[in-house]
Design a protein around this motif. Structure first.
Motif, PDB file in Angstrom:
ATOM      1  N   THR A  17     -48.766 -50.764  79.129  1.00 56.88           N
ATOM      2  CA  THR A  17     -49.264 -50.709  77.742  1.00 56.88           C
ATOM      3  C   THR A  17     -48.115 -50.832  76.738  1.00 56.88           C
ATOM      4  O   THR A  17     -48.328 -50.756  75.532  1.00 56.88           O
ATOM      5  N   GLY A  18     -46.882 -50.927  77.253  1.00 52.36           N
ATOM      6  CA  GLY A  18     -45.718 -51.041  76.359  1.00 52.36           C
ATOM      7  C   GLY A  18     -45.042 -49.711  76.094  1.00 52.36           C
ATOM      8  O   GLY A  18     -44.148 -49.615  75.259  1.00 52.36           O
ATOM      9  N   TYR A  19     -45.456 -48.667  76.819  1.00 51.05           N
ATOM     10  CA  TYR A  19     -44.836 -47.353  76.618  1.00 51.05           C
ATOM     11  C   TYR A  19     -43.888 -47.065  77.779  1.00 51.05           C
ATOM     12  O   TYR A  19     -44.294 -47.044  78.939  1.00 51.05           O
ATOM     13  N   ILE A  20     -42.627 -46.850  77.438  1.00 47.55           N
ATOM     14  CA  ILE A  20     -41.619 -46.662  78.482  1.00 47.55           C
ATOM     15  C   ILE A  20     -41.346 -45.171  78.671  1.00 47.55           C
ATOM     16  O   ILE A  20     -40.794 -44.516  77.785  1.00 47.55           O
ATOM     17  N   ALA A  21     -41.777 -44.653  79.825  1.00 46.03           N
ATOM     18  CA  ALA A  21     -41.635 -43.213  80.091  1.00 46.03           C
ATOM     19  C   ALA A  21     -40.475 -42.968  81.044  1.00 46.03           C
ATOM     20  O   ALA A  21     -40.198 -43.802  81.903  1.00 46.03           O
ATOM     21  N   ALA A 223     -39.629 -54.061  75.328  1.00 42.78           N
ATOM     22  CA  ALA A 223     -41.101 -54.014  75.378  1.00 42.78           C
ATOM     23  C   ALA A 223     -41.724 -54.356  74.032  1.00 42.78           C
ATOM     24  O   ALA A 223     -42.876 -54.769  73.963  1.00 42.78           O
ATOM     25  N   LYS A 224     -40.962 -54.150  72.945  1.00 38.40           N
ATOM     26  CA  LYS A 224     -41.524 -54.402  71.609  1.00 38.40           C
ATOM     27  C   LYS A 224     -41.335 -55.848  71.160  1.00 38.40           C
ATOM     28  O   LYS A 224     -41.765 -56.205  70.060  1.00 38.40           O
ATOM     29  N   SER A 253     -34.371 -42.472  64.688  1.00 37.31           N
ATOM     30  CA  SER A 253     -35.257 -42.297  65.841  1.00 37.31           C
ATOM     31  C   SER A 253     -35.457 -43.640  66.537  1.00 37.31           C
ATOM     32  O   SER A 253     -34.938 -44.662  66.091  1.00 37.31           O
ATOM     33  N   ILE A 254     -36.261 -43.604  67.590  1.00 37.74           N
ATOM     34  CA  ILE A 254     -36.538 -44.837  68.336  1.00 37.74           C
ATOM     35  C   ILE A 254     -37.202 -45.862  67.414  1.00 37.74           C
ATOM     36  O   ILE A 254     -36.876 -47.049  67.443  1.00 37.74           O
ATOM     37  N   SER A 255     -38.135 -45.373  66.588  1.00 34.71           N
ATOM     38  CA  SER A 255     -38.846 -46.334  65.735  1.00 34.71           C
ATOM     39  C   SER A 255     -37.863 -47.027  64.783  1.00 34.71           C
ATOM     40  O   SER A 255     -38.046 -48.199  64.445  1.00 34.71           O
ATOM     41  N   GLU A 256     -36.815 -46.299  64.391  1.00 31.59           N
ATOM     42  CA  GLU A 256     -35.835 -46.923  63.494  1.00 31.59           C
ATOM     43  C   GLU A 256     -34.944 -47.931  64.228  1.00 31.59           C
ATOM     44  O   GLU A 256     -34.558 -48.948  63.668  1.00 31.59           O
ATOM     45  N   THR A 257     -34.641 -47.649  65.493  1.00 31.63           N
ATOM     46  CA  THR A 257     -33.892 -48.630  66.289  1.00 31.63           C
ATOM     47  C   THR A 257     -34.710 -49.927  66.393  1.00 31.63           C
ATOM     48  O   THR A 257     -34.176 -51.032  66.255  1.00 31.63           O
ATOM     49  N   ILE A 258     -36.012 -49.742  66.615  1.00 33.69           N
ATOM     50  CA  ILE A 258     -36.894 -50.924  66.729  1.00 33.69           C
ATOM     51  C   ILE A 258     -36.891 -51.700  65.405  1.00 33.69           C
ATOM     52  O   ILE A 258     -36.757 -52.929  65.389  1.00 33.69           O
ATOM     53  N   ASP A 259     -37.019 -50.964  64.302  1.00 39.07           N
ATOM     54  CA  ASP A 259     -37.013 -51.616  62.981  1.00 39.07           C
ATOM     55  C   ASP A 259     -35.702 -52.367  62.748  1.00 39.07           C
ATOM     56  O   ASP A 259     -35.695 -53.470  62.199  1.00 39.07           O
TER      57      ASP A 259
END
Ligand SMILES: Nc1ncnc2c1ncn2[C@@H]1O[C@H](COP(=O)(O)OP(=O)(O)OP(=O)(O)O)[C@@H](O)[C@H]1O
Ligand SMILES: [Mg+2]
Length: 363
Positions: A17-21, A223-224, A253-259
Motif C-alpha cells: 500500500t506504500g507504507y514502509i514498516a 515508495a512515494k 519529519s518524514i513528510s517534510e523529507t518527502i516534500d
C-alpha cells in the motif's frame, strides 16, 4: 482476525500500500491482529502514525472510520447523539395520534404519565445518530477505527473510550449494550502533548514511532515516487538526519523529507548544492530561528560531517532577566510598595503563565 500469517506478511502487505514498516512496527501490528487489542502509537509529528491506520485499512480491505479528537470534544461527537430534529418531526406528524392517546384524560399529570409510556418509541435506534465509535461497533462490515490525536481530547473522553477499547461494546442507557459484530482494528495516535490515563494505556498495545533509519526513510521516498534520483535522495536523507541532530524547535519529519525530495525534483536538481538547499530549506524547517541554525550547519552536512550540536538560542527567560537586575538595595524600601517583601513568583496567576508559555508549548 487472521489477516496476516506472520510479521513478514504484515510488512509486505503494508508495503504493497506504500507504507514502509520496520520490524518492530510490523510485529506490533501482527500482535494487534492476533490479540485483538487496540494499538496506541505515540511519537513526534509526521512519522506515519495516522498513515498506518490508512495503510492497515487498505491492506486488510477494511473500511476506515476516523474520530479526530480535539479540545472540548464531548462524548456525543464520539459515541452517539439523539436526533432531536427527527424526534420533533415525528411528534409533529403524529400530533393527531398523540391527541387521541390523551383525549380521555383531563389533568396534565395523567396526560404526561400516559405519554411517558411511549418514551421507548422515541429513544430507540431509529432516532440514534451514530458517531464513529458506535458506528464501529454497529458496522456490518469489519472496520479499522482510527482515534486520531487522543492527547488533544479532554481526559473525560478517554474515560468514555474505556468500555469500547476494553470490550468492544457501547452502552446506551435508554436502549442497552451494543456489542461489536466484528472486532474492529483500533489505532489510537498521540503526539505526547500530555500523559494519557494508565487505564487507557493498559488496554492497548503500545508503540513509540520515532524517526526512521536512513534505509527506511529512503525506502519511503522511493515508495512515494517523488521523481528525485536515488543517489540524491540518499544524500538528502543524510542531510535531513543531520538536521534532526540539531537542537531545533521542530525537527523535520518524514513528510517534510518527502516534500523536500518533491521540491528538488520539480526544480530538476541534478546535484545537491549549497545554493539549492539554502533556497529550499524552508520546505523542511518552519521556524526562523531553526532556519538560521540549519543554514549554519549546512556546509558541514553537505560535507558529510555530523553537525556541531549548538542549542538554538531561545528567547531569554523574562523572569530571570528581571531578577538579575533586581539586586537588593537597587531601590529603597518604598519603591515596591507595602507588599514588596511578600511578593513572590507564585503570586503571578496561573493563567498568566499559561498565556506566556502557550506559544512555546504549541511548538
Ligand atoms: N512508514 C511510512 N511509509 C510511507 N509513508 C510514510 C511513512 N511514515 C510517514 N509517511 C508519510 O509521511 C506523511 C505524514 O505521516 P502522518 O500523517 O501519518 O504523520 P503523523 O505521525 O500522523 O503526524 P501528526 O502527528 O502530525 O499527525 C504521510 O502522508 C506519509 O506520506
Ligand atoms: Mg496524524
Amino acid at each position: 482476525m487472521n489477516h496476516f500469517t506472520g510479521v513478514e506478511d504484515v510488512r509486505q502487505a503494508l508495503s504493497a500500500t506504500g507504507y514502509i514498516a520496520d520490524q518492530q512496527l510490523a510485529t506490533t501490528v501482527f500482535l494487534q491482529t492476533r490479540l485483538e487489542k487496540p494499538l496506541l502509537i505515540e511519537g513526534p509529528a509526521g512519522v506515519g502514525k495516522t498513515e498506518l491506520a490508512k495503510a492497515l485499512a487498505e491492506a486488510t480491505g477494511r473500511k476506515l472510520l476516523r474520530l479526530q479528537c480535539y479540545e472540548g470534544q464531548d462524548e456525543s461527537r464520539a459515541l452517539y447523539e439523539w436526533d432531536y430534529g427527527k424526534q420533533l418531526l415525528y411528534t409533529q406528524i403524529l400530533r393527531e395520534k398523540t391527541g387521541q392517546l390523551i383525549a380521555d384524560v383531563d389533568d396534565i399529570d395523567a396526560a404526561v404519565e400516559r405519554i411517558g409510556n411511549y418514551d421507548s418509541v422515541f429513544y430507540s435506534e431509529r432516532f440514534l445518530s451514530h458517531r464513529p465509535l458506535l458506528e464501529a461497533v454497529r458496522s456490518e462490515e469489519p472496520v479499522v477505527l482510527l482515534i486520531d490525536e487522543i492527547d488533544r481530547a479532554d481526559e473525560a473522553l478517554e474515560a468514555v473510550l474505556l468500555e469500547m477499547l476494553g470490550e468492544y461494546q457501547i452502552s446506551v442507557p435508554e436502549i442497552g449494550t451494543f456489542h461489536a459484530k466484528h472486532v474492529p482494528l483500533v489505532i489510537l495516535t498521540s503526539n505526547n502533548t500530555r500523559d494519557l490515563a494508565a487505564a487507557l494505556k493498559r488496554r492497548c498495545l503500545h508503540l513509540f514511532a520515532d524517526y526512521p533509519s536512513a534505509e527506511r526513510e529512503l525506502a519511503i521516498i522511493r515508495a512515494k515516487h517523488t521523481g528525485l534520483e536515488e543517489d540524491l535522495a540518499a544524500q538528502l536523507v543524510e542531510i535531513v538526519r543531520g538536521l534532526r541532530m540539531l537542537d531545533l524547535r521542530k525537527a523535520p519529519s518524514i513528510s517534510e523529507t518527502i516534500d523536500w525530495a518533491r521540491t528538488l525534483a520539480v526544480l530538476e536538481v541534478r546535484a545537491l548544492s549549497q545554493q539549492v538547499l539554502t533556497d529550499t530549506m524552508s520546505v523542511v524547517v518552519k521556524y526562523d530561528k531553526d532556519l538560521r541554525a540549519a543554514l549554519d550547519a549546512l556546509p558541514r552536512l553537505l560535507a558529510g560531517q555530523t553537525p556541531q550540536v549548538v542549542p538554538v538560542v531561545d528567547e531569554p527567560d523574562g523572569y530571570q532577566v528581571r531578577k538579575s537586575k533586581d539586586e537588593p538595595g537597587r531601590f529603597d524600601d518604598g519603591y515596591y510598595g507595602a507588599n514588596a517583601a511578600t511578593l513572590t513568583r507564585a503570586d503571578v496567576s496561573s493563567s498568566q503563565g499559561a498565556r506566556s508559555f502557550a506559544r512555546r508549548r504549541s511548538g
